[in-house]
Design an enzyme around this catalytic site. Structure first.
Site, PDB file in Angstrom:
ATOM      1  N   ARG A   3      74.215  40.904  46.421  1.00  0.00           N
ATOM      2  CA  ARG A   3      73.767  40.643  45.041  1.00  0.00           C
ATOM      3  C   ARG A   3      72.477  41.399  44.712  1.00  0.00           C
ATOM      4  O   ARG A   3      72.348  42.000  43.640  1.00  0.00           O
ATOM      5  CB  ARG A   3      73.547  39.136  44.862  1.00  0.00           C
ATOM      6  CG  ARG A   3      73.145  38.681  43.479  1.00  0.00           C
ATOM      7  CD  ARG A   3      74.288  38.663  42.479  1.00  0.00           C
ATOM      8  NE  ARG A   3      74.409  39.890  41.748  1.00  0.00           N
ATOM      9  CZ  ARG A   3      75.555  40.531  41.520  1.00  0.00           C
ATOM     10  NH1 ARG A   3      76.696  40.053  41.959  1.00  0.00           N
ATOM     11  NH2 ARG A   3      75.576  41.660  40.864  1.00  0.00           N
TER      12      ARG A   3
ATOM     13  N   LYS B  95      57.474  50.767  27.536  1.00  0.00           N
ATOM     14  CA  LYS B  95      58.245  49.530  27.313  1.00  0.00           C
ATOM     15  C   LYS B  95      59.271  49.343  28.431  1.00  0.00           C
ATOM     16  O   LYS B  95      60.479  49.327  28.198  1.00  0.00           O
ATOM     17  CB  LYS B  95      58.911  49.573  25.944  1.00  0.00           C
ATOM     18  CG  LYS B  95      57.881  49.601  24.816  1.00  0.00           C
ATOM     19  CD  LYS B  95      58.520  49.576  23.442  1.00  0.00           C
ATOM     20  CE  LYS B  95      57.430  49.545  22.361  1.00  0.00           C
ATOM     21  NZ  LYS B  95      57.973  49.618  20.988  1.00  0.00           N
TER      22      LYS B  95
ATOM     23  N   LYS C 113      45.237  55.386  19.367  1.00  0.00           N
ATOM     24  CA  LYS C 113      45.972  54.720  18.298  1.00  0.00           C
ATOM     25  C   LYS C 113      45.022  54.204  17.226  1.00  0.00           C
ATOM     26  O   LYS C 113      43.801  54.337  17.339  1.00  0.00           O
ATOM     27  CB  LYS C 113      46.800  53.582  18.888  1.00  0.00           C
ATOM     28  CG  LYS C 113      47.796  54.070  19.951  1.00  0.00           C
ATOM     29  CD  LYS C 113      48.744  52.959  20.367  1.00  0.00           C
ATOM     30  CE  LYS C 113      49.758  53.518  21.379  1.00  0.00           C
ATOM     31  NZ  LYS C 113      50.773  52.522  21.733  1.00  0.00           N
TER      32      LYS C 113
ATOM     33  N   GLU D 216      47.747  59.243  17.568  1.00  0.00           N
ATOM     34  CA  GLU D 216      48.863  58.704  16.786  1.00  0.00           C
ATOM     35  C   GLU D 216      48.490  58.730  15.303  1.00  0.00           C
ATOM     36  O   GLU D 216      47.432  58.225  14.932  1.00  0.00           O
ATOM     37  CB  GLU D 216      49.155  57.261  17.255  1.00  0.00           C
ATOM     38  CG  GLU D 216      50.259  56.598  16.460  1.00  0.00           C
ATOM     39  CD  GLU D 216      50.586  55.196  16.978  1.00  0.00           C
ATOM     40  OE1 GLU D 216      50.577  54.993  18.211  1.00  0.00           O
ATOM     41  OE2 GLU D 216      50.830  54.306  16.143  1.00  0.00           O
TER      42      GLU D 216
ATOM     43  N   ASP E 180      54.194  58.756  13.894  1.00  0.00           N
ATOM     44  CA  ASP E 180      54.748  57.414  14.011  1.00  0.00           C
ATOM     45  C   ASP E 180      55.662  57.072  12.839  1.00  0.00           C
ATOM     46  O   ASP E 180      55.226  57.074  11.682  1.00  0.00           O
ATOM     47  CB  ASP E 180      53.601  56.393  14.077  1.00  0.00           C
ATOM     48  CG  ASP E 180      54.118  54.985  14.333  1.00  0.00           C
ATOM     49  OD1 ASP E 180      55.087  54.834  15.108  1.00  0.00           O
ATOM     50  OD2 ASP E 180      53.556  54.042  13.754  1.00  0.00           O
TER      51      ASP E 180
END
Lengths: 293, 293, 293, 293, 293, 293
Positions: free
Chosen positions: E107, E142, E174, E204, E225
């Site tokens: 597994r 992410k 940012k 950004e 963006d």
């Protein structure tokens, strides 16, 4: 003179490692019983009661179990501390804390406290046999794997003393070292030359001829292995203060006094740690409305 | 049927953690005695000898100590394995290895093997009292902090069995859980609803009235706390197979047979782990020319 | 007599912790340059060359860096080992290994070897000043955080010796301990009573009056702090062999001989570790067809 | 403009790992001297004094040592912070804390602070030579194993700057990468294609012909290895701003100004970290009644 | 040109941490089912079969699971490697190994391989949409907590590329950084002055006016963006090659082509890691006598 | 009845391991952008906003990220807690904290919260299909490596339940165990004899004939693998309450109701963890003067 404050010399870092390991193995992925039967946020009161007379050792570890489980706001009423003799039936402490934390940590906390108090209680009883003699009772390296610092602490709490902590803070030359080095003289000389001057050099001998060799080689201390009291007494006379003498091997409680009276400086006994019995302590949860200690 | 291969179920990962901790606390910054008295590269032969009859448990840990110290090229002659009954005086194994490694690891290896074989030896003796009954002897969570997996393994090697490994793989509802949940029925229902269906629900009771409540609530198992044989026998009849029955509390070796004969399914005893005595095993170094096992 | 085998006493476990930390901080999420410019599976040959005369120390750590990076199949041609004096321009070793591994580990391996060989090289030079005297040159606790075991090893490789490894394997009573204990006599007595008998008790003193107190108290060793040679010589005469004498404080290379000739047993110098300069060693990659060492 | 707050960018997590390792190696199983000579619960006052002019770096680590030893209730009087220039004889801070904790942690705390302040002090002196030029002084990967984050922090505190932190946050193509990739052009192209666009691509060259190749290949930065000022100046003119230029190799304090005046953008020097000398700082314990800073 | 050898760049150290954590959480105190039903020493043969077409990624992790469980003597027949496209129904590999190890690790091994191959399979499909354009498809931060190195590896195996590995190997300014720094110009200048020259400075922006500011400030790269293709195309023209342009925000598979055709250099998509679906792979155990792959 | 307090059963220790690993991989040697653009000591206010309707899970992990980064003095305004259903657009919480900490931790905190809330949100939707039936929806071991405790928590928050946590707290006998043990009967008997009595014994079957064997063998639970609703219903009738019945294999959302209506006790679905989609949550930084939630 103020009473010795054992809590100040408790080996907290070693204890933390043990407690975290113990909680990991007991709690693992969670106390499923408590999670489903005990609502969050309930507080209970419990008392820690001695079921037999004992010398208390390990209270800082007992607290720490619950602290690690998150009982930051537990309220403790403490009647005894490490080093105190607790009579049977006495309440050691009372605690008011989150019910889940108390139930989850109870077994781990008791396992530690019962074992360490067991070591201290036995050490106290054994050490009493030496009262009035020059001998000091010391432990050995025959400790429970992982618990050495805690058990050696408990030995001190019980009124006995510590031999070296490990292979790094004392030189003890045994038969096989002697054979590899080419004799007692060569072994002692190698030790003198090769270890920090902060360490004494001790040699293990099995008879008086070897004792003479060790003394001639300038050993600071000699371990007299498995000798009867008569031989030990002869060794003491022969040494005449030239070295620290440690009696070791086959030391049982009923032989302690006779050994001590031979005039040796130290008696070491593995039984102080490997054969101590856990003492009986219980955590009793108060029903609502019960009174406190 | 082939003999059960205990080495294959030895908890190696848990053992490694214990052994590393034990070596850290014993060897620390180095075995100063061995470093200065024993030249590098000398090989010696040693035999591991049982000083009393014993059930062997922990041999994989014994090997591992020396392997972690670097004895990759040690040669082992093994006469017994975990699960074997070793007579007094027998040689368990002989090993030919680097002298430094053997001397440095000896104490750590023996501390582990003596303790685990002590647990197995006691478990074997206790379990024999149950021969011919339906009862199974099981351990508890009263284990040495940090050594649970190893001690539970030794219990199995001794012929007894394991209770749950911790708070995570079994539900055991005790008095305080019951009080918090609002009664036996509520507690059992909460457990049923909230824990994985792979876990049985066991309830601890102190008398037959509570046993009835537990059975009515549908408990899968019931722990009968501190009951005398007469009461236990009545509990067995009353239950009629509706639940697994576990006798617990105050179990001593001389009471085992009487409890087993009441017809309970399980007898649990903390003494299996917390009161086992280390057995006597020695590592004897051969003088040059000695013969082998 | 066979040459001392330093590799056998290399602190491999401590080194592993340091090397893993060093690789973590240098390689982190990966050597991006090597990953994109050097194809997998290319082998190269490189030679480690001394750029100045040096006493070699740390070769086991040098190997280990590449082993941890996966160079299991590297082929090593070794001309010198720890403890050897390497002349300027000599090739210490040649290695044939995976190009990626060599390029990624080069800096970490050199950082360690250059530092440890630097400590050994300086220790060798300092120790030579004591030839023919009874004094032994020892290090202190002024080591690089995290590198103590390695630096103390390099000190031994250089021909000097070690003072205690830390606060745990030696008693050294300084001014503030004396003040807290209530005087030199009280401090020595407390140490005698409270520490394992395997440890000597050493006291730091700043003048001859304190030396007398320390000797009267039965100190095993006395640290003579910041005394000039004349005072040291007087201390030696006054002590008459009753204790080990250690000169310490403000020890520089040009003062070594004069201090040693006072007859003290030990001279300790923080500079052995905190002021050693890294020696110059380079890893040269062979162009195709180059010859070997 | 407010003074730069170095404490806010102190690498606390990396420092914690170093401090724990340093305490482990120094304190080990316990400070036996302090345990037996200094009663629990005594408070003392100590002052940290600069013995020479220095740029302070590492104060957060200094505090942290005592915090980890349990000095939660220490009271600190702080006169200087990281980044400040401390004159010889000045008191950096005074602290009132438990005597045991101060005595046990003193050496570890000083070892760290002296080393980091030594790096910062040297960096400040070196950086001053570049005043008025366009060049920025940067460190290298020649740091003490395990201390990189701390030493790079100290370099910044000293007024110099950091090169890449490791092999992961910068591309630096050296001779062996070039050879493996098949030339400068191929290596630069491989880097462009294979590494995150957030990284610049730098190439190491040893003469002006290689510089031309690197510029033609579109390198963002070029490391000019071991060139004399005349060659460096020619490289600057030839590049005409097309790439960042870094002078490296054989950089000594007395060559700094001449190199900077060639117009290069960066000068990197391993000596910033591998050759910094620890500065002299002492912790002085006040006798009763002494005055404060 | 040889096929790229992904196994050589597999992040083995990061994988080991993940695998150990995964085995700890799955195996815990032991696979009780296998221990009691499968005798020690039985060998079985199993085949790993793709249930759908997929790009394989993570095979080194698959092996490693069984190696860590002790399958040192497993025999592997491997038909595909990382980076290969496996058709539905194909056998990826066959293995002959200890039955207990295969059953216990199945597994964990599949969980890893299915997830990583899922990421690679999706990346391959998405990357195909960019064929013939200048745009490169890159991932983001992410990623699954704890799996970043593995997921970024799988992205590369799928044919896409990596953005920065974390906050340490790339500067991305940012909105909130800009606000704190006092504007785009100030932020870029601060970055230039304060970070290693090996890092590019990316900003950004949300519209073309901000793009102009970023270009004027000398940003090396600009993240555009959430702009539509028309605006992106205008940004490309306006920039004229002065900076690397990255399109980001709201990138879905069906928008990829249109974005790529605007001429941007990079398209970043969190979906590459946070929305990949595990692919279907099974481990089939052969009945006795079955044939091999 | 008070609302269930999920925060009290959040697996904080497992979460800490995950969060530390996630911060290590994201922050590494430091957030270079924030360090150079955001001055120390600036406070900002941010709001966590749901971009879609969701069931919240993981808030304790969200807080913990910032706490580990040093935001001890952050001020939290919390509108929702784990287990709450949050409408699209709602503000989950507002926080006032150090700007550097918020910017550095934002991504790690969101990665965790979005994933766990995604699992909970899907579980809630799936579980709703079972309303009014006797079936309970449970997860499997198909979890993200390293995140099992957290994902199983999120499943409970979503209103579904947990199957066993791993291989240690439940017996599930599958085809290969049966084959190795020599049949269903032998396998069940071995399990009964060899595992703690606190565990139920479950057997996986693929048809009704095997179901009969499992029931005859006395299995406590039976996993019905990949059966259609008609077969499941027949299995339920045939079993007549003698065992817990679990439907598993190929369970999709649209089949849930039909399966539940067959009368099985449990439905297990790997999709609950391996196929949940992260939900959309954003951390919005307030410009100066903005209002609060």
């Amino acid at each position: 003179m103020p009473r010795r404050d054992f809590h100040a010399e408790f080996p907290a870092q070693a204890a933390d490692r043990v407690i975290r390991a113990a909680l990991d193995e007991d709690v693992g992925t969670g106390d499923v019983t408590t999670r489903v039967t005990v609502p969050a946020g309930i507080r209970v009161r419990a008392r820690l009661v001695a079921r037999e007379p004992l010398r208390l050792a390990g209270l800082p570890a007992f607290y720490r179990v619950f602290e690690l489980l998150g009982a930051a706001d537990a309220a403790w009423d403490v009647a005894f501390r490490d080093g105190d003799d607790v009579p049977a039936g006495a309440t050691v402490l009372a605690v008011d804390a989150d019910a889940r934390v108390l139930l989850t940590g109870e077994r781990t906390a008791l396992n530690l406290l019962q074992r360490l108090s067991g070591v201290a209680t036995q050490a106290r009883r054994w050490a009493a046999h030496l009262d009035g003699t020059r001998a000091r009772l010391v432990d050995t390296r025959k400790t429970t794997p992982g618990l050495r610092a805690l058990e050696k602490y408990a030995v001190r709490v019980g009124g006995a003393a510590n031999h070296r902590a490990g292979l790094f803070d004392g030189v003890l030359i045994k038969e096989n070292h002697i054979r590899a080095a080419g004799g007692i003289g060569a072994a002692v000389a190698a030790a003198r030359a090769g270890v920090p001057h902060t360490l004494r050099v001790e040699v293990e001998v099995t008879d008086l001829a070897e004792l003479d060799q060790a003394l001639d080689a300038g050993a600071d201390a000699v371990l007299l292995d498995n000798m009867d009291p008569g031989t030990l007494a002869r060794a003491v006379r022969r040494t005449g203060g030239r070295a620290v003498l440690e009696a070791s091997g086959g030391v049982t409680e009923d032989r302690l006094r006779a050994i001590a009276e031979t005039g040796v400086d130290l008696i070491s006994a593995g039984a102080l740690t490997h054969s101590a019995r856990a003492v009986d302590l219980s955590l009793l949860f108060d029903p609502p409305g019960a009174t406190r200690c």
